[in-house]
Design a protein around this motif. Structure first.
Motif, mmCIF file in Angstrom:
data_model
loop_
_atom_site.group_PDB
_atom_site.id
_atom_site.type_symbol
_atom_site.label_atom_id
_atom_site.label_comp_id
_atom_site.label_asym_id
_atom_site.label_seq_id
_atom_site.Cartn_x
_atom_site.Cartn_y
_atom_site.Cartn_z
ATOM 1 N N ILE A 73 0.226 1.366 -2.464
ATOM 2 C CA ILE A 73 -0.647 0.728 -1.492
ATOM 3 C C ILE A 73 -1.535 1.988 -0.622
ATOM 4 O O ILE A 73 -0.666 2.650 -0.245
ATOM 5 N N LEU A 74 -2.528 1.874 -0.559
ATOM 6 C CA LEU A 74 -3.550 2.849 0.067
ATOM 7 C C LEU A 74 -3.552 2.295 1.440
ATOM 8 O O LEU A 74 -3.851 1.370 1.868
ATOM 9 N N ILE A 75 -3.067 3.227 2.295
ATOM 10 C CA ILE A 75 -3.158 2.970 3.984
ATOM 11 C C ILE A 75 -4.271 3.980 4.577
ATOM 12 O O ILE A 75 -4.006 5.360 4.277
ATOM 13 N N LEU B 16 -4.403 -1.546 -3.874
ATOM 14 C CA LEU B 16 -4.340 -2.385 -2.721
ATOM 15 C C LEU B 16 -4.377 -1.543 -1.378
ATOM 16 O O LEU B 16 -3.685 -0.563 -1.392
ATOM 17 N N MET B 17 -5.308 -2.043 -0.728
ATOM 18 C CA MET B 17 -5.663 -1.159 0.750
ATOM 19 C C MET B 17 -5.382 -1.964 1.957
ATOM 20 O O MET B 17 -5.675 -3.034 2.121
ATOM 21 N N ILE B 18 -4.919 -1.392 2.773
ATOM 22 C CA ILE B 18 -4.753 -1.557 4.089
ATOM 23 C C ILE B 18 -5.268 -0.748 5.050
ATOM 24 O O ILE B 18 -5.086 0.586 4.953
ATOM 25 N N GLU B 19 -6.519 -1.163 5.899
ATOM 26 C CA GLU B 19 -7.038 -0.469 6.958
ATOM 27 C C GLU B 19 -6.344 -0.582 8.331
ATOM 28 O O GLU B 19 -6.216 -1.816 8.764
ATOM 29 N N ALA C 233 2.631 -7.345 3.979
ATOM 30 C CA ALA C 233 3.202 -8.445 3.390
ATOM 31 C C ALA C 233 2.076 -9.433 3.048
ATOM 32 O O ALA C 233 2.096 -10.191 1.793
ATOM 33 N N LEU C 234 0.902 -9.725 3.764
ATOM 34 C CA LEU C 234 -0.047 -10.544 3.307
ATOM 35 C C LEU C 234 -0.637 -10.168 2.313
ATOM 36 O O LEU C 234 -1.153 -11.011 1.487
ATOM 37 N N LYS C 235 -0.889 -8.821 2.332
ATOM 38 C CA LYS C 235 -1.669 -8.345 1.230
ATOM 39 C C LYS C 235 -0.864 -8.361 -0.234
ATOM 40 O O LYS C 235 -1.395 -8.776 -1.301
ATOM 41 N N LEU C 236 0.262 -8.433 -0.143
ATOM 42 C CA LEU C 236 1.331 -8.323 -1.372
ATOM 43 C C LEU C 236 1.449 -10.087 -1.410
ATOM 44 O O LEU C 236 2.218 -10.230 -2.622
ATOM 45 N N GLY C 237 0.963 -10.892 -0.800
ATOM 46 C CA GLY C 237 1.052 -12.173 -1.162
ATOM 47 C C GLY C 237 1.899 -13.267 -0.508
ATOM 48 O O GLY C 237 1.837 -14.345 -0.715
ATOM 49 N N ALA C 238 2.215 -12.805 0.924
ATOM 50 C CA ALA C 238 2.828 -13.703 1.687
ATOM 51 C C ALA C 238 1.668 -14.806 2.265
ATOM 52 O O ALA C 238 0.618 -14.576 2.192
ATOM 53 N N ALA C 239 2.094 -16.021 2.610
ATOM 54 C CA ALA C 239 1.315 -17.201 2.928
ATOM 55 C C ALA C 239 1.018 -17.354 4.398
ATOM 56 O O ALA C 239 0.028 -17.593 4.857
ATOM 57 N N PHE C 240 2.028 -16.372 5.233
ATOM 58 C CA PHE C 240 2.110 -16.683 6.614
ATOM 59 C C PHE C 240 2.866 -15.446 7.208
ATOM 60 O O PHE C 240 3.921 -15.127 6.671
ATOM 61 N N ALA C 241 2.353 -15.038 8.443
ATOM 62 C CA ALA C 241 3.280 -14.074 9.003
ATOM 63 C C ALA C 241 3.171 -14.416 10.615
ATOM 64 O O ALA C 241 2.116 -14.767 10.908
ATOM 65 N N PHE C 242 4.274 -14.191 11.228
ATOM 66 C CA PHE C 242 4.300 -14.453 12.785
ATOM 67 C C PHE C 242 4.739 -13.077 13.399
ATOM 68 O O PHE C 242 6.015 -12.681 12.813
ATOM 69 N N GLY C 243 4.146 -12.447 14.181
ATOM 70 C CA GLY C 243 4.576 -11.279 14.683
ATOM 71 C C GLY C 243 4.658 -11.208 16.224
ATOM 72 O O GLY C 243 3.896 -11.696 16.985
ATOM 73 N N THR C 244 5.955 -10.487 16.616
ATOM 74 C CA THR C 244 5.963 -10.426 17.983
ATOM 75 C C THR C 244 6.215 -8.903 18.427
ATOM 76 O O THR C 244 6.552 -8.051 17.712
ATOM 77 N N PHE D 210 -7.461 -11.225 7.697
ATOM 78 C CA PHE D 210 -6.735 -12.190 7.733
ATOM 79 C C PHE D 210 -7.147 -13.013 9.053
ATOM 80 O O PHE D 210 -7.243 -12.407 10.127
ATOM 81 N N THR D 211 -7.158 -14.522 9.068
ATOM 82 C CA THR D 211 -7.296 -15.023 10.144
ATOM 83 C C THR D 211 -5.996 -15.029 11.008
ATOM 84 O O THR D 211 -5.192 -15.039 10.743
#
Length: 317
Positions: free
Chosen positions: A124-126, A141-144, A190-201, A220-221
């Motif tokens: 994964i490219l960061i 696969l890239m994350i900015e 995780a979303l880039k890898l195929g997760a359908a939903f994430a909740f972050g705190t 991601f919305t």
């Protein structure tokens, strides 16, 4: 811009009284240097696992304050010297001398960017938002990421450990709970890898803001990556908002917090759900393992290491 820095050589016993005296003379902010060990209460809210070793506390301290280079300071210094003389009647102020030096503004919020360049973790490219995509990694696969003041460029060992475990255990369509999301990098991965939903705190409002911006920057919305400020260990309303039935949870925080989460996180996961924990210095590895072993809900899957850091992956039975 240049500033004058005034430093009073004194004692730890006099610091509080000198601080109050400076405030009375219109000084709005001070800097205290000493070798007094921090108390447990003082370190509780700090984002640090290992405190630096300090020299022996000899009761000495330095109290510094700043003024614009063009400020007429003689009247101020005269008043402070008089105040120090008066304080000697009540407390040992030590030398009580005032040293003058100069310092310049530094762009502390942005200077670190010169050290953050694109890199690859487990394919994964960061990439920081302000740099171009390296041609040799254009197909990855890239994350900015722009972490702002939040933790999480991806370059720290603990973040890399988590990303590798996400890559290994995440399944298409999984729902993820990210505790201490920081810049949002793990949830975004995780979303880039195929997760359908994430909740972050996160307890830091700046982190929540940065994570929201990074989520949008990666496409991601706010419906796909929901963010909330607060401490999930103590905030009942946040616990209710987070809900339950997650396929996976991740927490890249600190060992003392992971130990507390070991007793709680199973309630958020469905049977067979995976919890990836990191941010654990190797000297705390056994304590963390003991905490997970004390909760019969967990099955230990894997312990991974990188340099001095540890990640623990468990599954809900």
């Amino acid at each position: 811009m240049k500033w004058k820095r005034y430093t009073i050589d004194t004692t730890t016993a006099a610091v509080d009284l000198i601080s109050s005296m400076l405030e009375e003379h219109g000084v709005e902010g001070i800097e205290i240097e000493d070798n007094v060990p921090l108390t447990e209460a003082e370190t509780k809210g700090m984002f640090i696992d290992i405190l630096p070793e300090l020299p022996p506390d000899e009761g000495k301290a330095k109290v510094s304050f700043y003024a614009d280079e063009g400020t007429e300071d003689e009247a101020l210094l005269s008043g402070i010297r008089e105040g120090l003389s008066e304080l000697r009647l009540f407390v040992d102020v030590g030398e009580g001398t005032i040293a003058v030096s100069e310092t310049e503004d530094a762009d502390w919020l942005n200077n670190w960017k010169q050290y953050f360049h694109p890199f690859v973790v487990d394919g994964i490219l960061i990439k920081p938002t302000w740099e171009e995509i390296p041609k040799e990694h254009a197909d990855k696969l890239m994350i900015e990421i722009d972490p702002g003041t939040a933790f999480g460029t991806g370059s720290h060992e603990t973040t890399k450990l988590c990303i590798r475990q996400l890559r290994k255990y995440l399944r298409e369509g999984d729902r993820l709970l990210d505790i201490g999301t920081g810049s949002g990098i793990l949830a975004i991965a995780a979303l880039k890898l195929g997760a359908a939903f994430a909740f972050g705190t996160d307890v830091d409002e700046n982190a929540v803001r940065a994570a929201r911006e990074n989520a949008g920057g990666n496409g991601f919305t706010e419906e796909a990556f929901v963010l909330a400020e607060g401490d999930i260990l103590t905030d009942a309303s946040l616990q209710k908002q987070a809900g339950e039935g997650y396929d996976m949870a991740v927490a890249n925080i600190l060992a003392p917090v992971i130990i507390l989460l070991a007793g709680e996180m199973d309630s958020y996961l469905k049977k067979g759900g995976i919890f990836i924990a990191s941010g654990i210095i190797n000297t705390k590895e056994e304590d963390v393992k003991t905490a997970f072993a004390a909760n019969p809900a967990w099955e230990l899957l894997e312990i991974t290491h990188e340099n001095d850091w540890v990640s623990v992956t468990v599954r809900k039975k």
